[in-house]
Scaffold this motif. Sequence first.
Motif, PDB file in Angstrom:
ATOM      1  N   GLU A  47       0.842  -1.192   0.000  1.00  0.00           N
ATOM      2  CA  GLU A  47       0.000   0.000   0.000  1.00  0.00           C
ATOM      3  C   GLU A  47       0.877   1.241   0.000  1.00  0.00           C
ATOM      4  N   HIS A 217       1.707  -0.548  -6.852  1.00  0.00           N
ATOM      5  CA  HIS A 217       0.654  -0.994  -5.950  1.00  0.00           C
ATOM      6  C   HIS A 217      -0.258  -1.958  -6.706  1.00  0.00           C
ATOM      7  N   ILE A 219      -0.879  -5.214  -8.146  1.00  0.00           N
ATOM      8  CA  ILE A 219      -0.261  -6.529  -8.117  1.00  0.00           C
ATOM      9  C   ILE A 219      -0.503  -7.291  -9.414  1.00  0.00           C
ATOM     10  N   LEU A 258      -3.988  -8.879   0.344  1.00  0.00           N
ATOM     11  CA  LEU A 258      -3.746  -7.977  -0.772  1.00  0.00           C
ATOM     12  C   LEU A 258      -4.239  -8.610  -2.075  1.00  0.00           C
ATOM     13  N   SER A 261      -8.017  -8.979  -2.344  1.00  0.00           N
ATOM     14  CA  SER A 261      -8.809  -7.773  -2.523  1.00  0.00           C
ATOM     15  C   SER A 261      -8.675  -7.213  -3.925  1.00  0.00           C
ATOM     16  N   PHE A 262      -7.936  -7.900  -4.777  1.00  0.00           N
ATOM     17  CA  PHE A 262      -7.693  -7.359  -6.109  1.00  0.00           C
ATOM     18  C   PHE A 262      -8.661  -7.928  -7.125  1.00  0.00           C
ATOM     19  N   ALA A 273     -12.149  -9.670  -0.858  1.00  0.00           N
ATOM     20  CA  ALA A 273     -11.929  -9.615   0.587  1.00  0.00           C
ATOM     21  C   ALA A 273     -11.716  -8.168   1.012  1.00  0.00           C
ATOM     22  N   ASN A 274     -12.348  -7.806   2.110  1.00  0.00           N
ATOM     23  CA  ASN A 274     -12.136  -6.479   2.668  1.00  0.00           C
ATOM     24  C   ASN A 274     -10.875  -6.495   3.512  1.00  0.00           C
ATOM     25  N   LEU A 275      -9.913  -5.667   3.170  1.00  0.00           N
ATOM     26  CA  LEU A 275      -8.743  -5.540   4.031  1.00  0.00           C
ATOM     27  C   LEU A 275      -9.033  -4.321   4.894  1.00  0.00           C
TER      28      LEU A 275
ATOM     29  N   ASP B 213      -5.933   3.528  -2.381  1.00  0.00           N
ATOM     30  CA  ASP B 213      -5.036   2.413  -2.229  1.00  0.00           C
ATOM     31  C   ASP B 213      -5.798   1.102  -2.401  1.00  0.00           C
ATOM     32  N   VAL B 214      -5.075   0.055  -2.724  1.00  0.00           N
ATOM     33  CA  VAL B 214      -5.697  -1.241  -2.977  1.00  0.00           C
ATOM     34  C   VAL B 214      -6.664  -1.632  -1.868  1.00  0.00           C
ATOM     35  N   SER B 215      -6.203  -1.529  -0.631  1.00  0.00           N
ATOM     36  CA  SER B 215      -7.005  -2.058   0.467  1.00  0.00           C
ATOM     37  C   SER B 215      -8.263  -1.228   0.682  1.00  0.00           C
ATOM     38  N   ARG B 217      -9.728   0.513  -1.447  1.00  0.00           N
ATOM     39  CA  ARG B 217     -10.540   0.406  -2.648  1.00  0.00           C
ATOM     40  C   ARG B 217     -11.598  -0.685  -2.502  1.00  0.00           C
ATOM     41  N   THR B 218     -11.169  -1.850  -2.029  1.00  0.00           N
ATOM     42  CA  THR B 218     -12.128  -2.947  -1.879  1.00  0.00           C
ATOM     43  C   THR B 218     -13.223  -2.575  -0.902  1.00  0.00           C
ATOM     44  N   GLY B 219     -12.819  -1.927   0.193  1.00  0.00           N
ATOM     45  CA  GLY B 219     -13.801  -1.519   1.195  1.00  0.00           C
ATOM     46  C   GLY B 219     -14.856  -0.616   0.588  1.00  0.00           C
ATOM     47  N   ASN B 222     -17.120  -2.588  -1.885  1.00  0.00           N
ATOM     48  CA  ASN B 222     -18.109  -3.416  -1.196  1.00  0.00           C
ATOM     49  C   ASN B 222     -19.182  -2.557  -0.537  1.00  0.00           C
ATOM     50  N   PRO B 288      -4.044 -10.568 -12.163  1.00  0.00           N
ATOM     51  CA  PRO B 288      -3.189 -10.861 -11.014  1.00  0.00           C
ATOM     52  C   PRO B 288      -2.950 -12.350 -10.837  1.00  0.00           C
TER      53      PRO B 288
END
Lengths: 337, 348, 332
Positions: A47, A217, A219, A258, A261-262, A273-275, B213-215, B217-219, B222, B288
């Motif tokens: 991140e 960032h 992946i 990581l 969540s992609f 998945a929620n990180l 950011d990636v993390s 973003r998902t939040g 959703n 990915p």
Amino acid sequence: MTASAAVPVLRVVDLSLRYLTRGGEVKAVQDVNFELAQGEALGLVGESGCGKTSVANCLMRLLPDNAQLVAGQVFLDGQDILPLSEDQIREYRWQRIAMVFQAAMNALDPVYKVGQQVVEAIEAHGVEPTLSLARERVAGLFRMVGLDPALMDRYPHEFSGGMRQRAVIAMALACDPRVIIADEPTTALDVIVQDRILRELKGIQQRLHMAIIYISHDIAVVAEVTDRIGVMYAGRLVEYGPTAAVFRAPLHPYTAALMGSFPSIAGEKRVLANLSGEPPNLIDPPSGCPFHPRCLHATDVCRQEIPPRVERGDQWADCWHPLEAAPALEPADNGGT
Amino acid sequence: MEANQPHTPPAAAEGLVSVSGLTRQFPVGRSLFRRATSFIHAVDDVSFQLNAGDSLGLVGESGCGKTTVGKLLVKLLEPTSGRITYRLPGLDGAAGQENAPLEASAIIGRQLRTFRRQVQMIFQDPYESMNPRRTIYDTIAEPLAVQGMGTVLDRVDMVSEILMLVGLTPPATFLFRHPHELSGGQRQRVAIARALVVEPAFVVADEPTSMLDVSSRTGIMNLMQQLAHGLGIAYLYVTHDLAVARYMCHRIAVMYLGKIVELAETEELLRNPLHPYTRALLSAVPVPNPEYRREPPSIVGDLTAPIDPPERCRFFDRCPLATHYCRDNPHPAFEEKAPGHWVACYEV
Amino acid sequence: MITPPNFPPPGSASDPPVVEVGHSRLRLLIARTRLALHSFRAGWSIFMESRIGVLSLVIIGVFAIMAVAHPILMLTIWDAETYDPVTGYAFDQVDQPSAPSWRHPLGTDPLGRDVLSQLLWSTRSEFVLGITAALVTVAIATTVGAVSAYYGGLVDVFFMRLADLIIALPGISLLIVLSALFKLNLFYLALVIGILGGFGGTAIILKSQALSIKVKPYIEAARVAGGGHFHIIFVHIIPNLLPLSLLYMMFTVTSAIFAEAVLSFLGLLDLRMSWGIMIHTANTGGYLMGGTRYWWLVVPAGASITLLCSAFYLGGRALDEVVNPRLRRRHD
């Protein structure tokens, strides 16, 4: 000098870097170790604020005034470049190790012709004895990155985003470096242009047998272009290994999160998945494993003690509760219609 | 011209939002004393329909006009020609009957206030889309305040409630902070809260996750899905990222230089792309998974700006399938080649 | 009233804890006050870090004390007959002007009036003049800048050409002409300086700033929220212009005090007393020719003009650092 694949062209040992700020010491990079063999592509992912770019800046010795190297060595062709003086480092920078910058527009000076800027880089390092040879070399570089040499006498604003990024790559290649650091080389570009640039870069790297570090960032990009991957979190390298192995079965829960969540257009649609949570504040990082506040597997030992290194073949991770070798991704739908 | 006939037969405008022949041009090089002679055809003859609770992804490269479509739909811009018809709760139709379709150009005055309650937008940049001098409360309560909804104290309650809903808890710790004290993900949650606090029926989301950011973003992805689904909100999701659109939308429309070239159900579009541009776009998206091998996209040339484009197919210059027929004929019509799968191409 | 919506619980996330939110107007007020204090303190600490900022503040503070001191002295130890800045006469002195003495710390002027009293009395009018002019300038410039950036088109063209015209006019000469045509008292002078500044250069600077604010996405967000032109200009554009406006207020104070000094020196203003008039009096009596012999007639007033002008100017520069994050040393 001929380096076999076994002799690393770049070796980073126990690198730790701090930034002195008003709020306190930001522990930007902590105990980072990795090696890079010739012709190898490494991806550093994580991140924003995880220390990827700080590592790159250490390798280039391009550090802001408030940065302080706490410990560590960076061996480039067996020579530790960190203690070198500013004059000495100039011989290394661009000739041994070069960088493709994130924002191509900022890396190019708008008032000079693009070709001229590359020529100057070559002349400054005395790679070519005469101007005409330098210009010839730039024409060759332009062809190599897929730009028409006739564009040498154009100004940066006449270039599209993709062309600018190519010009910046040409600039990085100008002095035949052995290592190239590409810091988010395609972040601002559209997918089709991104795809072309990445293919170009990959091709050049393989042809010239260069080592390359991709910092991203994204992946998905790293998965496609690298041989090895290093996952950074809170200034630490938490997982490292061959890209295929890490993607197939990540050891560290952070890596798995990581990847989980992609979103992907290939394969079955998974639930993302929620990180949850935010990356930690590096002035006062969490005790023990830095990832424990966000980790689903965290226990008391994670909160208190620095995790040990777990290895599986070439792959390692720093974790108390490494994940089992279960497939993290469903097999991709390779024969997509 | 279409604009002269505000009465639309109800059968033709079943959807919450119906767009037909939508066109927006921007003059190039106009000044006070000189009329523009060139135009960027940012959006050119775009038609689609969105039903209540539906979600449509508008995907394309930068400069393809996708954001302009979004801004046209929320009336931040006025179309050059073509029409947008809304069928929104509380918005009276042209003849005065309730819940009847109403054309965008007819929405003025009192109707516009109702419209602003029903149609909202989430912006791309979480750093720039909030006034740095105003608190989170001010930001979220702005639509309530300008529309005079509730008293100050009601608004505090409403804002607190929506803050909890978007996961910023406890709300009391966020109400009186300034945007710069929040992370990118948290700000985008605030942006979602601001859009949803008036309980709209339709939301345009303009790349809400592209700067995150990636993390986080998902939040956000959703969260948006949960809320839109739970509240029955239809949304148009503008993005350059097909993978994100796949997760966010029932249907995807692919835009190229102002034209929608293909529109289909999400999985159908990914599995069976018909338009050569969609195919190129799909094969350019990195996956990915290191073991996945992609074919290089079969597309030539670079993206250009649609300044006074020729009549023929916009994709002609870069198309691997282009023929003389494509060169000599106008841009192909948008046709339904399979049930629910619309394409604008002569060669498929 | 709109009832809070019945939101279904979010799918995967567990139900958020129910948090009691303060219901009283008082708590809302307290929270806002605290916020305002907080941001003031943050700005203050940056301002205080700059040495010239502190210096300018000290100088302005000293002059403020001087301004307040005059009425107090007149009420307590100074009798009006001797110490009135205009009509007083130092009967205790034989020769006028008389050199500084115990009773007259800065001596007397050629008409036998106490110089210190004149100096203190004028300080107040300089403040009134400077601040009035600055407020007028900023009120006009901020509105003109915001409106002309927001609406563009003919409105913009009109105001910007007007500004060009005012910039092209030589300011002091214009004031001289105006003072010859009209009787300019302190208030009118402040108004004229304020209007010239407000429609002139300051408007252009604030407009360019307003233009950069106008294109921010939060302006579009405000439109989507339903905000009208008035709402956007006064809630979003002007508050973001205010820091810069404040800065130009400081600079306007400087130019207003300076302009007053010049006009008074030339004897063109209808004022009872001012620093400029003090120097004017000394000049018309021919005392400026005598070298440093009659220094108390010139130095106190001259130094005050210089000091107060530079204090406001330097204060503006220090404020610039608070307002303009790019000038700030990075600390994050």
